[in-house]
Design an enzyme around this catalytic site. Structure first.
Site, PDB file in Angstrom:
ATOM      1  N   ARG A 167     -13.184 -17.528 -48.688  1.00 52.55           N
ATOM      2  CA  ARG A 167     -11.908 -17.051 -48.151  1.00 52.55           C
ATOM      3  C   ARG A 167     -11.066 -16.347 -49.216  1.00 52.55           C
ATOM      4  NH1 ARG A 167      -9.928 -23.105 -47.111  1.00 52.55           N
ATOM      5  NH2 ARG A 167      -8.970 -23.584 -49.124  1.00 52.55           N
ATOM      6  N   ASP A 168      -9.850 -16.032 -48.847  1.00 55.82           N
ATOM      7  CA  ASP A 168      -8.939 -15.317 -49.743  1.00 55.82           C
ATOM      8  C   ASP A 168      -8.376 -16.268 -50.800  1.00 55.82           C
ATOM      9  OD1 ASP A 168      -7.577 -16.906 -48.020  1.00 55.82           O
ATOM     10  OD2 ASP A 168      -6.372 -15.326 -47.100  1.00 55.82           O
ATOM     11  N   GLU A 169      -9.282 -16.914 -51.524  1.00 55.12           N
ATOM     12  CA  GLU A 169      -8.872 -17.897 -52.515  1.00 55.12           C
ATOM     13  C   GLU A 169      -9.889 -17.866 -53.668  1.00 55.12           C
ATOM     14  OE1 GLU A 169      -7.352 -21.298 -50.541  1.00 55.12           O
ATOM     15  OE2 GLU A 169      -6.525 -22.117 -52.374  1.00 55.12           O
ATOM     16  N   ASP A 204     -10.295 -29.707 -57.824  1.00 53.61           N
ATOM     17  CA  ASP A 204     -11.604 -29.691 -57.176  1.00 53.61           C
ATOM     18  C   ASP A 204     -12.695 -29.956 -58.202  1.00 53.61           C
ATOM     19  OD1 ASP A 204      -9.586 -28.186 -55.760  1.00 53.61           O
ATOM     20  OD2 ASP A 204     -11.135 -27.680 -54.310  1.00 53.61           O
ATOM     21  N   TRP A 259      -5.365 -32.832 -60.643  1.00 56.64           N
ATOM     22  CA  TRP A 259      -5.415 -31.390 -60.854  1.00 56.64           C
ATOM     23  C   TRP A 259      -5.229 -31.076 -62.338  1.00 56.64           C
ATOM     24  CZ3 TRP A 259      -5.375 -33.222 -56.132  1.00 56.64           C
ATOM     25  CH2 TRP A 259      -5.955 -32.468 -55.124  1.00 56.64           C
ATOM     26  N   GLU A 292     -14.776 -28.664 -46.708  1.00 49.60           N
ATOM     27  CA  GLU A 292     -13.471 -28.960 -47.298  1.00 49.60           C
ATOM     28  C   GLU A 292     -12.840 -30.188 -46.642  1.00 49.60           C
ATOM     29  OE1 GLU A 292     -10.717 -25.765 -46.731  1.00 49.60           O
ATOM     30  OE2 GLU A 292      -9.377 -26.512 -48.304  1.00 49.60           O
ATOM     31  N   HIS A 310     -16.956 -26.390 -50.034  1.00 44.97           N
ATOM     32  CA  HIS A 310     -15.941 -26.895 -50.961  1.00 44.97           C
ATOM     33  C   HIS A 310     -16.555 -28.121 -51.640  1.00 44.97           C
ATOM     34  CE1 HIS A 310     -11.945 -25.111 -50.354  1.00 44.97           C
ATOM     35  NE2 HIS A 310     -11.412 -26.149 -50.982  1.00 44.97           N
TER      36      HIS A 310
END
Ligand code: BGC
Length: 746
Positions: free
Chosen positions: A346-348, A355, A408, A620, A641
């Site tokens: 996707r746009d990511e 992750d 994160w 995901e 994901h």
């Protein structure tokens, strides 16, 4: 010497550059050093140079841009005119990035940098480098974009453009592009390559009349077509991970990424083509405009990822578990296209720290990730230096200023520590120590009066299946319990790191933080029975795995965790933070039956639900595809994901029983834990010392355990269900035990 660009640029434009130059007789060696802001493909005298794709990959370009070196001596013709060429697409540097629709984040146009050094037998040396004597134009690549795809019009290919005879009078002079050459660095990581080609498994016609090609596997890469047709015929390839229940292509998981390639046929001969400046995450390609009837072999999938060595294998007697493991493997492949990403479709497709942090133990087992992650950590450090904090994504392209978050940003500490554990290379800790310490100090400055991490934004147990669909951070587990548990983990990792590096004052400093965090966590979150006051599966999993419980408290805590799971029908209750630790916490606490029960459920949501729904990668969300086969329309439903795939570490560590207990696998704990309906399991891992394997099989009540210990290691082997609970220390080599198996049931 400078970067050069075309004189003007429009979105998606993909310029060609060329220069002809004489090479004298007596050439001994020719070295090409090349990089670009964008994605480049180099040519010399009509030959493509090297096998890298999507070069130079994505780094924090304002700090470092990776150059590749090629020995091109054999491609050059001494005593003749020679030609150097390159095509440069927008790539990550100039194209669209993020779901926010940002574009041109590093540069407003692609720019090329080349240095060709010619060495002659007589000791003379000559350098040809990018400057305004290079000529530039546009050709067959009408458009290219990482997210959106590539448009190639074969009629417009300037044939022979990178050979000396080509007439470039129509081309324009390149312009100097202002970009600091000081950013250019040698690679640390391996390059991105075409790793394999996959045949299509089925062709079908969708209800809208288009052809859908199914490759049977979600991958990262692109299609390679082979076609004959009329000049000007246009073929469109649309990529997707999923087919809607009615058989139409479901592009929803791509979000705004167009993921579409177009090819216009030149009409000369059978034409073979694949894109060069984009990649897609897909299992299906929808084809429109194919001349005539398409055959299975006309379109193949090219699998693309960083060229790492495979180092880990697992198999067992349950095909669903094997597929689950295979799915984690494929999600790793799909998300190591240069940097470690959240998803590839996707746009990511960004280097989300959390992750990777969730998946690191699996990544280090399956592939040799030392170089690719050292490279990424270098970007993390450089971004951290300029921002003052660790960004959520590396390279950082998010406009919001990041704040320290558990799982994160603390990847800055846990990743170097994990790499040191895997490879035993103290240099990694040396390189990263300042970055680790700086982050730890930042976290410490925000701790509450009891020394716990209870302020600021936290992602919490992201994507807990009970969190509201539109707010994945509102899971059952208090986000500050999650961050405080991670504080216990990272402050201990800092203490151990400082100790390994013989930094005595720092060791004491971090130990004080670690001890206080653990004791305050216990005071605040444990009741008199030493169970969690506010119970949740993630809370228990983290507290067990992060050493917050005392040894004698782990059993009762795991027992309580098993009870919670039992009461909720072994429905998966965890998100990114808890999932990688859940099965391990149960097993550590002796709840092996509960772990197997949880691991083998197939209802929604559960570990194997996606497998029974035909998943070929890790999703995901637990329910990215709903039971009716439709995509869960939440805007965040990637089918590739790896984060939740962190749980397969349990298969390596507990089911097959391989665990390193000192850096670089010098000391190994081998303690397989048979359970459920399994009668066989085997894991194998290439450590820096050699191969470690454990395989067990139960046949007619007899257990056979076979172990291989690498050179320079010792292993403590605990034999499951052995009548005398045998525990043996063994030396390098292969060892085998056979005994009457007494099932241990808890
Ligand atoms: C990404 C995640 C990431 C998360 C954090 C998502 O959009 O795909 O995997 O960790 O954002 O907010």
């Amino acid at each position: 010497m400078s970067f050069i660009s075309a004189p003007s640029h429009t979105a998606g434009a993909t310029p060609y550059f060329r220069k002809s130059f004489p090479v004298a007789a007596g050439l001994s060696q020719a070295w090409l050093r090349i990089t670009a802001l964008g994605v480049y493909v180099p040519f010399v005298n009509g030959h493509r140079v090297g096998e890298e794709v999507l070069a130079p990959g994505w780094t924090s370009y304002k700090h470092r841009l990776i150059a590749s070196d090629f020995n091109i001596t054999l491609l050059l013709k001494p005593a003749q005119t020679n030609t150097l060429g390159a095509i440069v697409g927008e790539g990550w540097a100039a194209g669209d990035l993020t779901w926010l629709g940002l574009t041109s984040l590093y540069t407003d146009r692609p720019a090329l940098h080349v240095e060709l050094v010619l060495r002659y037998d007589n000791g003379e040396e000559e350098t040809i480098s990018t400057d305004t004597t290079f000529q530039t134009t546009y050709g067959a690549f009408r458009y290219s974009s990482i997210y959106h795809g590539e448009h190639y019009d074969a009629r417009l290919e300037p044939r022979g453009w990178s050979t000396p005879d080509f007439d470039d009078r129509e081309w324009k002079s390149a312009e100097v592009f202002p970009w600091s050459e000081a950013t250019i660095e040698d690679p640390i990581a391996q390059s991105i390559r075409r790793m394999e080609e996959i045949d299509a498994v089925a062709l079908s016609e969708s209800p809208t009349g288009t052809v859908i090609v199914d490759f049977g596997q979600v991958v990262s890469g692109w299609g390679r077509l082979s076609v004959s047709g009329l000049r000007g015929d246009e073929i469109t390839l649309r990529y997707a991970e999923h087919l809607a229940p009615d058989g139409t292509l479901d592009v929803e998981s791509n979000r705004t990424a167009q993921a579409t390639d177009r090819y216009v046929i030149a009409g000369t001969e059978r034409e073979t083509w694949e894109p060069s400046f984009t990649f897609h995450g897909f299992r299906y390609i929808e084809v429109t405009g194919w001349p005539g009837t398409m055959q299975l072999g006309d379109l193949r999938a090219v699998v693309v990822h960083t060229d790492m060595d495979r180092t880990g294998w697992f198999e067992c007697s349950d095909p669903l578990i094997n597929r689950w493991h295979e799915n984690a493997l494929w999600s790793m492949r799909g998300n190591f296209v240069g940097i470690p990403t959240d998803c590839p479709q996707r746009d990511e497709r960004m280097g989300w720290t959390g992750d990777l942090n969730a998946f690191t133990p699996v990544a280090t087992f399956l592939y040799d990730v030392k170089d690719v992650l050292r490279s990424w950590l270098r970007d993390l450090k450089l971004e951290q230096d300029s921002l003052g904090t660790v960004p959520w994504v590396v390279p950082n392209v998010l406009p919001d200023p990041p704040t320290p978050t558990a799982l994160w940003s603390d990847c800055a500490i846990s990743l170097p520590w994990a790499l040191y554990q895997e490879y035993g290379d103290i240099g990694i800790l040396h390189d990263c120590y300042n970055s680790m310490a700086k982050f730890m100090d930042e976290v410490i400055s925000g701790l509450d009066g009891d020394g716990l991490w209870t302020s600021g934004f936290q992602f919490g147990d992201w994507l807990d299946p009970d969190a509201p669909t539109d707010n994945p951070m509102l899971g059952k587990t208090d986000p500050y319990l999650v961050s405080s548990a991670f504080l216990c983990k990272i402050s201990r990792e800092m203490t151990d790191t400082a100790q390994v590096l013989s930094k005595r004052a720092d060791t004491t400093k971090w130990r004080v933080v670690a001890d206080r965090a653990r004791s305050s966590f216990r005071t605040r979150h444990l009741n008199e029975e030493k169970l969690l006051r506010r119970e949740s599966a993630t809370g228990y999993a983290l507290a067990i795995e992060f050493g917050i419980f005392e040894e004698e408290e782990i059993g009762p805590a795991a027992n309580r965790l098993a009870t919670i799971l039992h009461e909720t029908g072994y429905t998966i209750p965890t998100g990114f933070a808890g999932t990688p630790h859940l099965l391990q916490a149960l097993t550590t606490g002796g709840q092996i039956d509960a772990a197997y029960r949880l691991a083998t459920q197939t209802h929604i949501p559960s570990f194997l639900y996606s497998v029974t729904m035909g998943a070929t990668t890790i999703w995901e969300r637990w329910d990215s595809v709903l039971p009716d086969g439709s995509l869960n329309s939440t805007g965040m439903t990637s089918l590739n994901h790896y984060a939740l795939g962190g749980a397969v570490n349990w298969l390596h560590r507990h089911v097959a029983g391989l665990k390193s207990i000192s850096p670089g696998w010098e000391r190994i704990q081998i303690a397989p834990k048979p359970g459920g309906a399994l009668d066989y399991a085997r894991a194998s891992h290439t450590t820096t010392r050699g191969n470690v394997t454990c395989a067990w099989r139960i046949e007619d009540g007899e257990m056979t355990v076979t172990v291989n210990v690498p050179n320079g290691s010792t292993a403590i082997v605990t034999l499951p269900g052995h009548p005398h609970e045998l525990r043996e220390e063994v030396d390098p080599g292969t060892h085998e035990w056979k005994y009457k198996y007494t099932a241990v049931s808890i």
